[in-house]
Motif scaffolding. Structure first.
Motif, PDB file in Angstrom:
ATOM      1  N   LYS A  72       0.855  -1.187   0.000  1.00 52.15           N
ATOM      2  CA  LYS A  72       0.000   0.000   0.000  1.00 52.15           C
ATOM      3  C   LYS A  72       0.890   1.236   0.000  1.00 52.15           C
ATOM      4  O   LYS A  72       2.058   1.168   0.421  1.00 52.15           O
ATOM      5  CB  LYS A  72      -0.916   0.025   1.225  1.00 52.15           C
ATOM      6  N   LEU A  73       0.328   2.345  -0.427  1.00 52.34           N
ATOM      7  CA  LEU A  73       1.054   3.609  -0.451  1.00 52.34           C
ATOM      8  C   LEU A  73       0.030   4.737  -0.273  1.00 52.34           C
ATOM      9  O   LEU A  73      -1.068   4.666  -0.829  1.00 52.34           O
ATOM     10  CB  LEU A  73       1.791   3.778  -1.785  1.00 52.34           C
ATOM     11  N   PRO A  74       0.363   5.779   0.500  1.00 56.28           N
ATOM     12  CA  PRO A  74      -0.577   6.899   0.655  1.00 56.28           C
ATOM     13  C   PRO A  74      -0.926   7.532  -0.693  1.00 56.28           C
ATOM     14  O   PRO A  74      -0.081   7.608  -1.600  1.00 56.28           O
ATOM     15  CB  PRO A  74       0.190   7.875   1.550  1.00 56.28           C
ATOM     16  N   TYR A  75      -2.146   8.019  -0.810  1.00 60.45           N
ATOM     17  CA  TYR A  75      -2.637   8.557  -2.077  1.00 60.45           C
ATOM     18  C   TYR A  75      -1.781   9.688  -2.666  1.00 60.45           C
ATOM     19  O   TYR A  75      -1.572   9.734  -3.889  1.00 60.45           O
ATOM     20  CB  TYR A  75      -4.079   9.045  -1.916  1.00 60.45           C
ATOM     21  N   PRO A  76      -1.246  10.633  -1.876  1.00 59.79           N
ATOM     22  CA  PRO A  76      -0.499  11.748  -2.485  1.00 59.79           C
ATOM     23  C   PRO A  76       0.752  11.317  -3.251  1.00 59.79           C
ATOM     24  O   PRO A  76       1.246  12.073  -4.090  1.00 59.79           O
ATOM     25  CB  PRO A  76      -0.126  12.622  -1.278  1.00 59.79           C
ATOM     26  N   PHE A  77       1.268  10.115  -2.971  1.00 60.87           N
ATOM     27  CA  PHE A  77       2.498   9.676  -3.641  1.00 60.87           C
ATOM     28  C   PHE A  77       2.291   9.518  -5.148  1.00 60.87           C
ATOM     29  O   PHE A  77       3.228   9.693  -5.922  1.00 60.87           O
ATOM     30  CB  PHE A  77       2.977   8.346  -3.042  1.00 60.87           C
ATOM     31  N   GLY A  78       1.074   9.136  -5.567  1.00 65.81           N
ATOM     32  CA  GLY A  78       0.836   8.870  -6.976  1.00 65.81           C
ATOM     33  C   GLY A  78       1.146  10.061  -7.860  1.00 65.81           C
ATOM     34  O   GLY A  78       2.008   9.989  -8.763  1.00 65.81           O
ATOM     35  N   ASP A 203      -9.821  13.404  -1.765  1.00 67.77           N
ATOM     36  CA  ASP A 203     -10.056  13.778  -0.366  1.00 67.77           C
ATOM     37  C   ASP A 203      -8.804  13.624   0.495  1.00 67.77           C
ATOM     38  O   ASP A 203      -8.692  14.268   1.541  1.00 67.77           O
ATOM     39  CB  ASP A 203     -11.182  12.928   0.228  1.00 67.77           C
ATOM     40  N   ALA A 204      -7.877  12.740   0.081  1.00 70.36           N
ATOM     41  CA  ALA A 204      -6.694  12.449   0.905  1.00 70.36           C
ATOM     42  C   ALA A 204      -5.422  13.042   0.308  1.00 70.36           C
ATOM     43  O   ALA A 204      -4.328  12.525   0.536  1.00 70.36           O
ATOM     44  CB  ALA A 204      -6.540  10.929   1.058  1.00 70.36           C
ATOM     45  N   GLY A 209       0.375  10.044   5.553  1.00 67.78           N
ATOM     46  CA  GLY A 209       0.679   8.955   6.483  1.00 67.78           C
ATOM     47  C   GLY A 209      -0.299   7.810   6.481  1.00 67.78           C
ATOM     48  O   GLY A 209      -0.127   6.846   7.224  1.00 67.78           O
ATOM     49  N   ASN A 210      -1.352   7.901   5.641  1.00 65.36           N
ATOM     50  CA  ASN A 210      -2.370   6.837   5.633  1.00 65.36           C
ATOM     51  C   ASN A 210      -2.143   5.884   4.465  1.00 65.36           C
ATOM     52  O   ASN A 210      -2.330   6.255   3.305  1.00 65.36           O
ATOM     53  CB  ASN A 210      -3.772   7.445   5.538  1.00 65.36           C
ATOM     54  N   SER A 528      -6.008  -1.419  11.961  1.00 64.17           N
ATOM     55  CA  SER A 528      -5.111  -0.329  11.573  1.00 64.17           C
ATOM     56  C   SER A 528      -3.808  -0.447  12.343  1.00 64.17           C
ATOM     57  O   SER A 528      -3.713  -1.173  13.335  1.00 64.17           O
ATOM     58  CB  SER A 528      -5.772   1.024  11.854  1.00 64.17           C
ATOM     59  N   SER A 529      -2.811   0.289  11.899  1.00 60.77           N
ATOM     60  CA  SER A 529      -1.493   0.219  12.524  1.00 60.77           C
ATOM     61  C   SER A 529      -0.907   1.616  12.626  1.00 60.77           C
ATOM     62  O   SER A 529      -1.078   2.441  11.728  1.00 60.77           O
ATOM     63  CB  SER A 529      -0.574  -0.682  11.695  1.00 60.77           C
ATOM     64  N   SER A 530      -0.223   1.887  13.729  1.00 63.05           N
ATOM     65  CA  SER A 530       0.458   3.174  13.921  1.00 63.05           C
ATOM     66  C   SER A 530       1.814   2.918  14.557  1.00 63.05           C
ATOM     67  O   SER A 530       1.983   1.960  15.331  1.00 63.05           O
ATOM     68  CB  SER A 530      -0.363   4.103  14.825  1.00 63.05           C
ATOM     69  N   SER A 531       2.759   3.772  14.258  1.00 63.32           N
ATOM     70  CA  SER A 531       4.098   3.615  14.832  1.00 63.32           C
ATOM     71  C   SER A 531       4.336   4.646  15.927  1.00 63.32           C
ATOM     72  O   SER A 531       3.708   5.710  15.946  1.00 63.32           O
ATOM     73  CB  SER A 531       5.161   3.761  13.744  1.00 63.32           C
ATOM     74  N   PHE A 532       5.212   4.301  16.854  1.00 64.05           N
ATOM     75  CA  PHE A 532       5.644   5.258  17.874  1.00 64.05           C
ATOM     76  C   PHE A 532       7.104   4.961  18.234  1.00 64.05           C
ATOM     77  O   PHE A 532       7.595   3.853  18.031  1.00 64.05           O
ATOM     78  CB  PHE A 532       4.745   5.201  19.114  1.00 64.05           C
ATOM     79  N   MET A 533       7.781   5.980  18.747  1.00 66.96           N
ATOM     80  CA  MET A 533       9.171   5.852  19.150  1.00 66.96           C
ATOM     81  C   MET A 533       9.249   5.769  20.665  1.00 66.96           C
ATOM     82  O   MET A 533       8.513   6.459  21.385  1.00 66.96           O
ATOM     83  CB  MET A 533       9.990   7.055  18.671  1.00 66.96           C
ATOM     84  N   TYR A 534      10.145   4.887  21.143  1.00 68.48           N
ATOM     85  CA  TYR A 534      10.377   4.801  22.580  1.00 68.48           C
ATOM     86  C   TYR A 534      11.867   4.571  22.813  1.00 68.48           C
ATOM     87  O   TYR A 534      12.401   3.509  22.470  1.00 68.48           O
ATOM     88  CB  TYR A 534       9.551   3.667  23.194  1.00 68.48           C
TER      89      TYR A 534
END
Length: 817
Positions: A72-78, A203-204, A209-210, A528-534
């Motif tokens: 998958k790739l976020p829509y703006p990349f296209g 719309d996106a 990041g989505n 869904s999935s999200s990343s975080f730094m620790y």
């Protein structure tokens, strides 16, 4: 001459009817297994090969870390890629799965399950034939649909359905074109194509990041894939990391070191995070099944290659049997050969006759093979979930090649062996005493033992793995938990509110113990999935929005800390749970009380949940972050399934009452349906069960062929030693010593074959097991049991023949000595 050869051939068949039938059967099974496995391969490899764009169209794999990849790739990349690179001719987004649900046509509701969600330029990448409508622009505008001709007949009773409309997912679509799927296989074979992705992309346009849809890039030349992959990473830095760094008042280098734990240069060069391009031509044959950007998905490549390899082994085994048996039978035809040589037959005549007999046997075996194929094909199509068909145009050239090879391999050795008899030796009856050809026959018998032992060891290891999977503690209990799809009619924002209303009513039903909901689903990649730094460690966690009682319903245990509870107001605001795997990736030994920065929201860890198998046993434990439904609204709103714990008695009545509530409340466009959680997870074992069944079936065939070859060879060899047995008996040999004398060589060959089978069995089965995150370790038991089994079977077969030899009538064989 041919007529004479046919008479001789038929005469020998009648003398050895049982051996002839078994030979035809083993060769027929070998032919059939190879033909079927190659037909299956041809069908799978043919996907998308008729597409003229197949080598220049690529989907993009987004590599999050060493263990996580999305196609998958976020829509703006296209648009940015097309703007930034002259090598990107065009792009299109599409969902890599089929949508399903209820479609309304003229007020009538119908269930549909193969709807492709695409952009309007889909046909520039997948140029199907347009039967009705604008061939250059099949999608004539927003909210239009293109329907397959055969499905148009199902829905409307005709092909010309331009202008017809239907409602799906609360949107009205108008049919603007009709297309044909044709007879070829494609990675997209939707009944209906709709084009809402145009709106999704619009719309996106700023949602970098989505990762929502699969992108397909059309390049001017396939050699630029690496360049384009690097460009995507550059765009990621420029459009995502630079603005984020600017918001925090940092340089991009400072931001990367803080958030990613590495320098910008290291990030650019890193292989564990980035992008890869995969061509359409190889989508169906993609070994990593999750790396497919099309709804038809990838085939089970490993299983297919296993079938091809094992079917070739069966054919080789059958050919070796035929060579051994024909060579052994040649000894009993010495008188025929001697007389023919005396009458002037040349070496070439005898070799030609041997090849002719091999050809006739091979042709008869082909007939047997086609009978086997005719009866087994329907079962195999269901077993492999395949639409393969045996096409004679394709089969005949391969069949001719197989026959030629088998005639040469199986015919030349016995023919040359027979032709090498010396006339004087034959007429004196001295050929029986010769050891000519024994080395070759014994070598082939050893190879048969190697293959048989490999199959026996492999079958038991596969059985052990399946048994382990079926009995492993999954970390949750799904017995009596019913999963109900939750796709309500209400607005997205009202989903959780409706759930609480339904829960209150459903818990009053007799037989319902509890009701809960979560944004994940057992044995499903939904979520869904999200990343975080620790502390410099990046974690790509699966988001779990859940009701308080979700963990209790599935009996998922806590490792430390406490569960989320209505007694603590902060549990719906800033408190979370994490899984053991999440703590491991955070590299935090004592996570309780620690705070993580999740999407710029500070969240406090109050408990650690024990890992459980969410997807299947091939996948490792995944990092999970648990929220209450109200903590982060959009996470909870992603819930698409309600879980109900029911009592074991009168389940049908309970489910009928729940269905009545569902229909009375008019919850969804889709009809009420449900599935038990434990049965859904059990479906993830289907592929490995099929591999087990393949091994067991082929193991039975291989052992039968090997034992038949052993019995045939032992029979002819022992029959040729009956005079020797009679003389030994006259000289006082006991039955025990004769049994040892006649059987020992076969047991030695069995041991040699077993020894040669040990290493390849361990190597290849260990490689097969490496696909599973949760697997057995190969121990000595499969080798011990297979050793005992092959020794017992070999000993039994040889003993039966040897014992009958010790009971011969001595006078019959020595009266002229």
């Amino acid at each position: 001459m041919l007529k004479n050869w046919l008479k001789i051939y038929w005469s020998n068949v009648l003398k050895n009817k049982v051996y002839f039938i078994l030979t035809l059967l083993s060769l027929g099974v070998g032919f059939a297994s190879v033909i079927l496995s190659f037909v299956h391969y041809r069908e799978e490899a043919s996907y998308d090969q008729s597409n003229p764009n197949k080598d220049n169209v690529f989907t993009v794999e987004s590599v999050m870390n060493a263990e996580t990849s999305w196609v998958k790739l976020p829509y703006p990349f296209g648009a940015k890629l097309k703007e930034s690179s002259s090598h990107v001719v065009d792009y299109t987004f599409m969902d890599n799965y089929y949508d399903s649900g209820v479609m309304t046509i003229n007020g009538v509701k119908r269930l549909v399950d193969k709807i492709g969600t695409v952009q309007s330029n889909f046909f520039d990448f997948f140029p199907f034939e347009i039967l009705k409508g604008d061939k250059k622009k099949p999608f004539s505008g927003p909210n239009t649909a293109v329907i397959a001709d055969e499905y148009a007949k199902v829905l409307f009773g005709k092909v010309d359905v331009i202008g017809q409309s239907f409602v799906f997912n609360k949107e009205t679509y108008v049919v603007s074109a009709v297309y044909s799927l044709g007879q070829k296989r494609h990675s997209v074979m939707a009944d209906i194509l709709i084009n809402p992705v145009d709106k999704y992309e619009k719309d996106a346009i700023d949602s970098w990041g989505n990762y929502n849809s699969s992108i397909w890039l059309k390049l001017d030349d396939a050699k630029y894939t690496s360049e384009v992959a690097s460009l995507i990473k550059d765009i990621l830095v420029k459009e995502v990391y630079v603005p984020l760094a600017r918001e925090k008042g940092m340089t991009v280098e400072e931001y990367m070191e803080k958030e990613e734990g590495k320098t910008l240069e290291e990030f650019i060069k890193e292989k564990d995070k980035g992008f890869r391009l995969h061509s359409l031509a190889n989508q169906r044959m993609q070994k990593a099944t999750w790396l497919t950007g099309t709804p038809e998905g990838a085939t089970n490549v490993s299983r297919m290659y296993i079938m091809i390899g094992l079917s070739l082994l069966i054919l080789i085994l059958s050919v070796f049997n035929y060579v051994n048996l024909t060579t052994a039978q040649a000894i009993s035809r010495t008188r025929e050969v001697g007389i023919r040589k005396t009458l002037g037959a040349t070496r070439l005549n005898l070799i030609s006759q041997g090849l002719f007999e091999a050809l006739i046997t091979s042709l008869l075996a082909c007939i047997v093979a086609f009978v086997i194929i005719e009866f087994s094909l329907p079962w195999l199509k269901v077993f492999l979930d395949s639409k393969m068909e045996v096409e004679l145009i394709f089969i005949i050239p391969w069949l001719i090649l197989f026959i030629v090879l088998i005639v040469l391999l199986a015919g030349i050795v016995p023919a040359v062996f027979t032709a090498s008899f010396k006339t004087l030796e034959v007429l004196k009856g001295e050929v029986n005493k010769s050891k000519k050809g024994n080395t070759l026959k014994n070598a082939m018998l050893v190879i048969q033992f190697v293959v048989a032992c490999f199959f026996m060891i492999g079958s038991y290891i596969v059985y052990q793995q399946v048994d382990y999977m079926m009995n492993k503690d999954l970390g949750f209990k799904g017995e009596q938990v019913v999963l109900i799809p939750y796709v309500p009619k209400v607005t997205y924002e009202d989903r959780v509110k409706l759930y609480y209303s339904l829960k209150e009513e459903m818990t009053k039903v007799s037989g319902v113990e509890d009701v809960t909901i979560a944004s994940i689903s057992i044995a499903s990649s939904m979520g869904s999935s999200s990343s975080f730094m620790y502390k410099g460690n990046k974690v790509q966690g699966i988001n779990v929005g859940m009701d308080y009682n979700y963990l209790d319903m599935f009996d998922i245990k806590m490792k430390e800390g406490r569960m989320l509870s209505p007694e603590f107001a902060s549990d719906t605001i800033s408190n979370i749970l994490i899984s053991e795997r999440t703590a491991y990736e955070m590299k935090e030994a004592n996570p309780i009380g620690k705070v993580i920065d999740w999407n710029e929201i500070p969240l406090t860890i109050v408990g650690v949940v024990k890992d459980f198998n969410l997807y299947n046993l091939k996948a490792n434990y995944v990092p999970l972050v648990y929220f209450h439904l109200k903590t982060v609204d959009w996470v909870g709103l992603n819930s698409r399934q309600i879980s109900v714990k029911v009592k074991g008695d009168n389940v049908e009545k309970t489910m009928n009452e729940l269905a009545n509530i569902w229909e009375r409340r008019d919850v969804s466009e889709e009809p009420f349906s449900y599935e038990f959680a434990d049965k859904r997870f059990a479906k993830t074992f289907d592929n490995v069960k099929k591999e087990r069944n393949i091994f067991i079936t082929l193991n039975t065939v291989v052992v039968f062929i090997a034992l038949f070859g052993l019995f045939s060879l032992a029979s002819f060899n022992i029959n040729n030693r009956l005079r020797e047995v009679a003389i030994r008996k006259v000289l006082g040999a006991s039955s025990a010593s004769l049994l040892k004398q006649l059987s020992l060589q076969y047991l030695i060959m069995c041991l040699v074959g077993y020894a040669f089978a040990v290493f390849p069995s361990y190597y290849f089965l260990n490689k097969w097991l490496s696909d599973y995150a949760f697997r057995i370790e190969i121990g000595v038991l499969p080798f011990i049991l297979s050793f005992v089994a092959i020794i017992v079977l070999t000993g039994t077969v040889v003993f039966i023949k040897a014992w009958s030899a010790t009971k011969v009538n001595m006078l019959k064989y020595i009266k002229y000595e």
